[in-house]
Design an enzyme around this catalytic site. Sequence first.
Site, short mmCIF file in Angstrom:
data_model
loop_
_atom_site.label_atom_id
_atom_site.label_comp_id
_atom_site.label_asym_id
_atom_site.label_seq_id
_atom_site.Cartn_x
_atom_site.Cartn_y
_atom_site.Cartn_z
N HIS A 187 110.37 67.96 60.27
CA HIS A 187 109.41 67.96 58.90
C HIS A 187 108.13 67.71 59.50
O HIS A 187 107.33 66.78 59.21
CB HIS A 187 109.89 66.51 58.29
CG HIS A 187 111.08 66.63 57.35
ND1 HIS A 187 112.19 65.98 57.65
CD2 HIS A 187 111.51 67.26 56.17
CE1 HIS A 187 113.24 66.24 56.69
NE2 HIS A 187 112.83 67.16 56.01
N HIS A 236 107.27 73.28 59.47
CA HIS A 236 108.17 73.27 58.36
C HIS A 236 107.54 73.62 56.97
O HIS A 236 107.96 74.31 56.19
CB HIS A 236 109.06 72.09 58.21
CG HIS A 236 109.69 72.02 57.04
ND1 HIS A 236 110.90 72.72 56.52
CD2 HIS A 236 109.69 71.31 56.06
CE1 HIS A 236 111.38 72.29 55.42
NE2 HIS A 236 110.57 71.16 54.96
N HIS A 248 104.54 69.88 50.88
CA HIS A 248 105.53 69.19 50.44
C HIS A 248 105.98 68.14 51.23
O HIS A 248 106.79 67.11 50.84
CB HIS A 248 106.49 70.17 49.78
CG HIS A 248 107.63 70.49 50.84
ND1 HIS A 248 107.23 71.29 52.01
CD2 HIS A 248 108.77 70.14 51.28
CE1 HIS A 248 108.35 71.46 52.69
NE2 HIS A 248 109.24 70.59 52.26
N ASP A 249 105.96 68.01 52.46
CA ASP A 249 106.17 67.10 53.40
C ASP A 249 105.34 66.40 54.07
O ASP A 249 105.38 65.91 55.35
CB ASP A 249 107.33 67.71 54.37
CG ASP A 249 108.71 67.52 53.90
OD1 ASP A 249 109.58 68.30 53.93
OD2 ASP A 249 109.07 66.88 52.96
N ASP A 260 112.37 75.23 50.19
CA ASP A 260 112.63 74.13 51.29
C ASP A 260 113.57 74.33 52.31
O ASP A 260 113.65 73.82 53.47
CB ASP A 260 112.62 72.85 50.54
CG ASP A 260 112.52 71.50 51.18
OD1 ASP A 260 112.82 70.66 50.59
OD2 ASP A 260 111.99 71.84 52.33
N GLN A 287 127.68 71.39 58.40
CA GLN A 287 126.76 72.44 58.15
C GLN A 287 127.42 73.65 56.95
O GLN A 287 126.81 73.92 56.08
CB GLN A 287 126.32 73.63 59.15
CG GLN A 287 125.20 73.08 60.08
CD GLN A 287 124.00 72.85 59.04
OE1 GLN A 287 123.85 71.69 58.59
NE2 GLN A 287 123.27 73.76 58.57
N1 LIG Z 1 122.46 68.96 57.01
C1 LIG Z 1 121.21 69.72 56.92
N2 LIG Z 1 120.21 69.18 56.09
C2 LIG Z 1 119.38 70.08 55.90
C3 LIG Z 1 119.16 71.59 56.38
N3 LIG Z 1 118.21 72.00 55.87
C4 LIG Z 1 117.34 70.89 55.31
N4 LIG Z 1 118.37 69.75 55.16
C5 LIG Z 1 117.86 68.47 54.52
O1 LIG Z 1 117.43 69.13 53.37
C6 LIG Z 1 116.37 68.11 52.79
C7 LIG Z 1 115.27 69.00 52.45
O2 LIG Z 1 114.11 68.29 51.83
P1 LIG Z 1 112.84 68.21 52.78
O3 LIG Z 1 111.63 68.12 51.65
O4 LIG Z 1 112.71 66.64 53.40
O5 LIG Z 1 112.60 69.30 53.75
C8 LIG Z 1 115.91 67.37 54.03
O6 LIG Z 1 116.60 65.88 53.78
C9 LIG Z 1 116.54 68.14 54.89
O7 LIG Z 1 116.68 67.15 56.29
C10 LIG Z 1 120.20 71.97 56.93
O8 LIG Z 1 120.27 72.94 57.43
N5 LIG Z 1 121.39 70.97 57.21
#
Ligand SMILES: Nc1nc2c(ncn2[C@@H]2O[C@H](COP(=O)(O)O)[C@@H](O)[C@H]2O)c(=O)[nH]1
EC number: 3.1.4.-
Length: 735
Positions: free
Chosen positions: A473, A477, A511-512, A622, A674
Amino acid sequence: MVALEQNEVIAFIEANPQFLDEYVTSSSVSRETFQKWTQVRRRGGTQRGDSLGKSGDQQATPWMSNDLSTRRRILLDHGDQTVRLMYELATCCGQLTGIGDQLELLIHNEEGIFFVYKSRADQQLKLKKARKSPIKTPTYSQQLNDCAGNFLGEIHFYASLPLKDRQMINVVCCWGTAALHHAQMAKHFASEGTLFDNFARQRKLSSFLLDVAKSIFQDIVSMDAVILKVMNYAQKLVSAERASLFLVDSKTKELYARIFDVGQGEAEHVKINKDGQKEIRFPMTRGIAGVVASAGKGLNIEDAYTDPRFNQDIDERTGYRTKTILCMPIFIRQHVIGVVQMVNKTEGVFNKNDEDSFEMFAVYCGLALHHAKLYDKIRRSEQKHRVALEVLAYHSVCNRDEVAKLKKIHLKERIDELETYDFNGMRLSELEKPLYAVYMFKSLFQDSISFDYDDVVRFVLTVRKNYRRVAYHNWAHGWSVAHAMYVLLHSKKEIFTPHEALALFVSCLCHDLDHRGKNNAYMKDMATPLASIYSTSVMEHHHFNQTVTILQQEGHNILRSLSSAEYKTVLGLIKHCILATDLALFFPNKAKLNGLIENGQFDIQNVEHRQLTQAILMTGCDLIASAKPWQIQTETVKVIFEEFYEQGDAERINGKEPIPMMDRTKAHELPQMQVGFMRGICMPCYDLIAKVFPETGTLKQRCEYNAMKWEELADEQRKKDQDKKLAQQNSHSTE
Ligand SMILES: Nc1nc2c(ncn2[C@@H]2O[C@H](COP(=O)(O)O)[C@@H](O)[C@H]2O)c(=O)[nH]1
């Protein structure tokens, strides 16, 4: 007109009892005639209203006389004798109705039900246990309840009572029981001085305490100001010449005067200056104040100089002659934090009332002190917070060199490689990402929004600075998500208004912001400060808050060309979009939007439908890594799980078991996880987006491909696990 015989008149009246009542109480009869008649009714031995109950009270009770001051005195003198007052009330009702010898008073208490009668022998009221089943049934019963509605007893009438009499009795008993209540109160107060003085004092004390409470909560400016106000009140309350407040110094076991010598009337007081030159300070073992502070009990001293505990030093220093002292401890949470002292009652000595009022005042003084201390503490922490923000703002805002460096680089008119979702932002340098972010902003809004180029450069560079260097994050990203939104908006300029597009793009970039590599569940489990501020979507609220903070920095407001109404709308949309990236909100959003589309109700022109669409688009951008070429997907997933495992490690250190996805000991299960994530979240997301924007179908196809690849890996992993298990079984069997 024919004269009626007397017996005819009597026969008529007996046949029509209400006629007499209506005639007697009508205007045809003068007040004097009415009172003369009721006096006549009083004199007859067997006539109505002379006695009460069987034993009868032969001594007529003059409730019907003009001057009732004697009766009132009896009521007030017997305020604590409920039975006596109820007896008087019943007697009064008997006289009013003229059937005093045909009624009985019953009282109900925890021992049972009793008749009340006056013994002929000593004229004292006696109680006689009532029979469970009465010999005769009353023609009318009047209940007597106290002001709290508790049942006290009842008056039984055994003669017929016209409606008017019953109504009159009801009214009299209503007033009577209220008077009974107040007579009891008056009796209670009367024990400490005259009734009215006490009521007046109570009223004065109540209004004083109300004023104190107001001053604490309404116009608090500083601890001294509140205390001074409270001291002035108290001094007037007990009519003291001077008032002082001493606080306990728990380190040195001393008392020091916070406010000293609040004089009569004027607000003169010896303010304690910071270097303590005039400070009045003495050991807690000395003086009346010291005794009170040490013992935690109040003292009322009638002649200070005859009391060996009195400390004359202060008089010698101030030249003032102390005679009477009223001193009370001030508690906060059972600890004595000081004493408040009234000196020299203006007339005589401090009395019991002064002590009681002052004791209550001391509680309020403690409240005022406590509140003032809390307020001072809050004010100090606010100042500290402000300083911290200033420092933070200075270090978290881009500097001139960074801006100059970026501005030096010439931006091409068009960077067409950016116009595809497959673009790999990971290969960009630390300078190219901000440069391309500025390019995307300019490309999207140069024809629709007025903005200052340098503001955009500063905004992008500061956004970059406010992403933390966590595994996933991070700025890369944020940039990647903004790029995905850029591709969509660039290809479909007509879908959203310029302001909507602006909100979407800025939201993706920000956003993060300031993500710590931990999710909302972690923030809540660890009871972090952020979780105490935001009850839902903890991190997403923080990301939005950081966005606003950056926009508010000088030279960063990329929205400053908007009107205040437009600014408010765009900011509201940015909040909506950033909060929508909380994956917990994806599921209800998806269900709603799918429902609208399947029912044929979806209308992109409908505000709510647009906002739902924007929310799903935010999630789609996202998760864009799941729809990137396989190489990029696997590289991204690697860092995602690196971050997950770091959170899992932190949870273990804090004694919590991480979920399998964050448990590095379960890394072999990654492919299967996944598959779940792709099939359960990503695919439904891109499937929904493709329903609204068919040309984004490539994202769904790419995601499908990646999901299949993860399934192959999961199968391989399962096969490996099985082979391993077989091998272990074989080795066990050969052993
Ligand atoms: N298990 C996985 N989790 C994933 C993947 N890509 C993203 N994420 C999770 O989704 C949310 C997205 O919210 P964010 O605003 O925090 O980016 C976040 O909790 C990520 O960790 C993936 O490929 N596999």
